[in-house]
Motif scaffolding. Sequence first.
Motif, short mmCIF file in Angstrom:
data_model
loop_
_atom_site.label_atom_id
_atom_site.label_comp_id
_atom_site.label_asym_id
_atom_site.label_seq_id
_atom_site.Cartn_x
_atom_site.Cartn_y
_atom_site.Cartn_z
N THR A 46 17.37 31.60 98.05
CA THR A 46 16.68 30.48 97.39
C THR A 46 16.74 29.24 98.29
O THR A 46 15.73 28.56 98.49
N ALA A 47 17.91 28.98 98.85
CA ALA A 47 18.08 27.80 99.70
C ALA A 47 17.15 27.87 100.91
O ALA A 47 16.76 26.84 101.47
N ARG A 48 16.76 29.09 101.30
CA ARG A 48 15.90 29.23 102.47
C ARG A 48 14.43 29.46 102.09
O ARG A 48 13.61 29.83 102.92
N GLY A 49 14.15 29.28 100.81
CA GLY A 49 12.75 29.35 100.36
C GLY A 49 12.14 30.74 100.40
O GLY A 49 10.92 30.88 100.45
N ALA A 100 22.36 36.42 108.44
CA ALA A 100 21.26 37.35 108.73
C ALA A 100 19.92 36.66 108.44
O ALA A 100 18.97 36.77 109.21
N LEU A 101 19.86 35.95 107.31
CA LEU A 101 18.61 35.24 106.98
C LEU A 101 18.30 34.19 108.04
O LEU A 101 17.16 34.09 108.50
#
Length: 454
Positions: A367-370, A447-448
Motif C-alpha cells: 500500500t505504501a508503494r501504491g 523486494a518491492l
Amino acid sequence: RDLFVSLHPRSGALASAAGQHLLSGVPMPWMTRWPGAHPVFFEQAEGARFVDADGIEYVDFCLGDTGAMTGHGLVGVADALRDRAVRGITTMLPSDDAIWVRDRAVRGITTMLPSDDAIWVAGELTARFGLPKWQFAMTATDANRFVLRFARALTGRPKVAVIDWCYHGTVDETLAVLEGDRVVSRPGAVGPAFDPALTTRVVPFNDVEALDAALSHGDVACLLMEPALTNIGIVLPEAGYMEAVREVTRRHGVLLVIDETHTICAGPGGCTAAWGLEPDFFVIGKPIAGGMPAAVYGMTSEVASHLETLMAGHSVDVSGVGGTLTGNALAMAAIRATLSTTLREEDFARMLPLATAWTDGVRDAYTARGLPWHVQQLGCRAEYWFCPPPRNGADAAAAGDPELDSYMHLFALNRGILLTPFHNMALFSPFHTMADVDRHTEVFAAALDSLLVP
Ligand code: PMP
C-alpha cells in the motif's frame, strides 16, 4: 540467480550428483519447482527453521506445503515413533486416560492388525471434526480416492463434481478444469487416464447457480471441495456460499465431501468446526501425523451404516479401498502424538496473531508503494496476490505471474526465507516468532523497492 548459485556450492554439488540416478535429480517431481538453479538440499529442520547443506539457516514459511504445519521435528512424534518402532514403551499416553495406559511393551510397525492407538485417534477426530466414524489412508490423495469410490457405491451414480482449479491430490477424476463449458484435463497433468468429461462435472467456486445446474443431471455421486480454495492461492467463500452448497447438494441427493487437508489452518477443527459445515465425508492428510505419511477420512452415521452393510457382503473382495500399509501402527502412533501435542486451541492461539501480523506487514508494504496488490488470510495461512482478490479458481489461475512469483521467491530465499513454491503463501507453526514476521516484512519491502527502481 547468481547470488543463489554463489550461496549454495554444496547444494549445487549435491544437485549434480543427484542427477546421475534420480529422475530430474530429485526423488519426486515437485522438488524441481523451487526458484534458483537447483533445489536447496536440507540437512536438518526443527520448529519453524531448517538448515541447508551449505549451513545457511532459513525461516520456513512453506512447512512442507502444510505437511509440517505443526513445526518440524516434533519431539512428541519422534518419541512416539521410536517407542512404537524400537523401544516398546509408550510415553505418549494422556495420564487421565487410564483405560488406555498400557502395562506391557507394545512395538512393531506393521502387522495389518489394529492397534489401540486407532481407538484413541478416532475418538479425538470425532471430538474435533464432529463426524462419528473414521477410516485411515496413507495420504490425502488416497483418502480422496477411497471416498470417491464409496460415494459412487452408496449413490449408484457414476460422476463426481469438483471445483474449477481445485487440487485434491493426484486423483484422476479431479485433475479437470473448465474450458468454456467443457470439462477438460487440467493443463500440465501428465498422461490423463481417461477423458475427465466422462467422470467429472466441474463448477466454478462461489457460483451456486452453476452448481445447481451441474447437479441437476442426477448423475453426480458427490461434490468434493475445499471450503476455501488454497491451491490456486487463497480464495474465500462469499457470505452464504457454503450454506447454499449444503442446501443444493442435499436437494440433489449428492454427498458433500469436505477436504480440509489445507484448511485445517482455520483452527483445531478446520473450517468444518469454525463455520459449522455439515459434510457427509471429511478428509484430512498432511499435518495430521506431524509429517509422517498418514491421512484420515470421517463420515456421518448414515453413511457409515450403509458402508458397513456394503463392506460386510461376501461379494466385496479387494474393494478398491485401503492398502497393505494403511492404518499401520507407526502411522496411528504418529497421529495420536500429533493430535495430543499440537494443532490444539493453544497452538492456534500462537499461530493466528503471527499470520495476522504477516498479513498486515505485507499489506502496509504494497500500500505504501501504491501497488494494487492484495493479501488474503485464512487462519494461520496467508497469501498475497498481484491484483485484487479473485472470486474463483479460473480468475485466480489467470492472475498468476510465474516470473514475478519466481522473483519474489528467489529474493526471499536468498535472504533466508522459504515460501511455498506454487504460490505466494506463508504458513505459520507455533514455533514462528514475531521477529520472523518482521524479517519477512523487511525482505518483502526490499523486494518491492528493487522492482520499483525507475
Ligand atoms: N487435498 C488437498 C486440499 C491438498 O492441498 C493436497 C495436496 N496439496 C491433497 C489433498 C493431496 O495431498 P497428498 O499430496 O499428501 O496426497
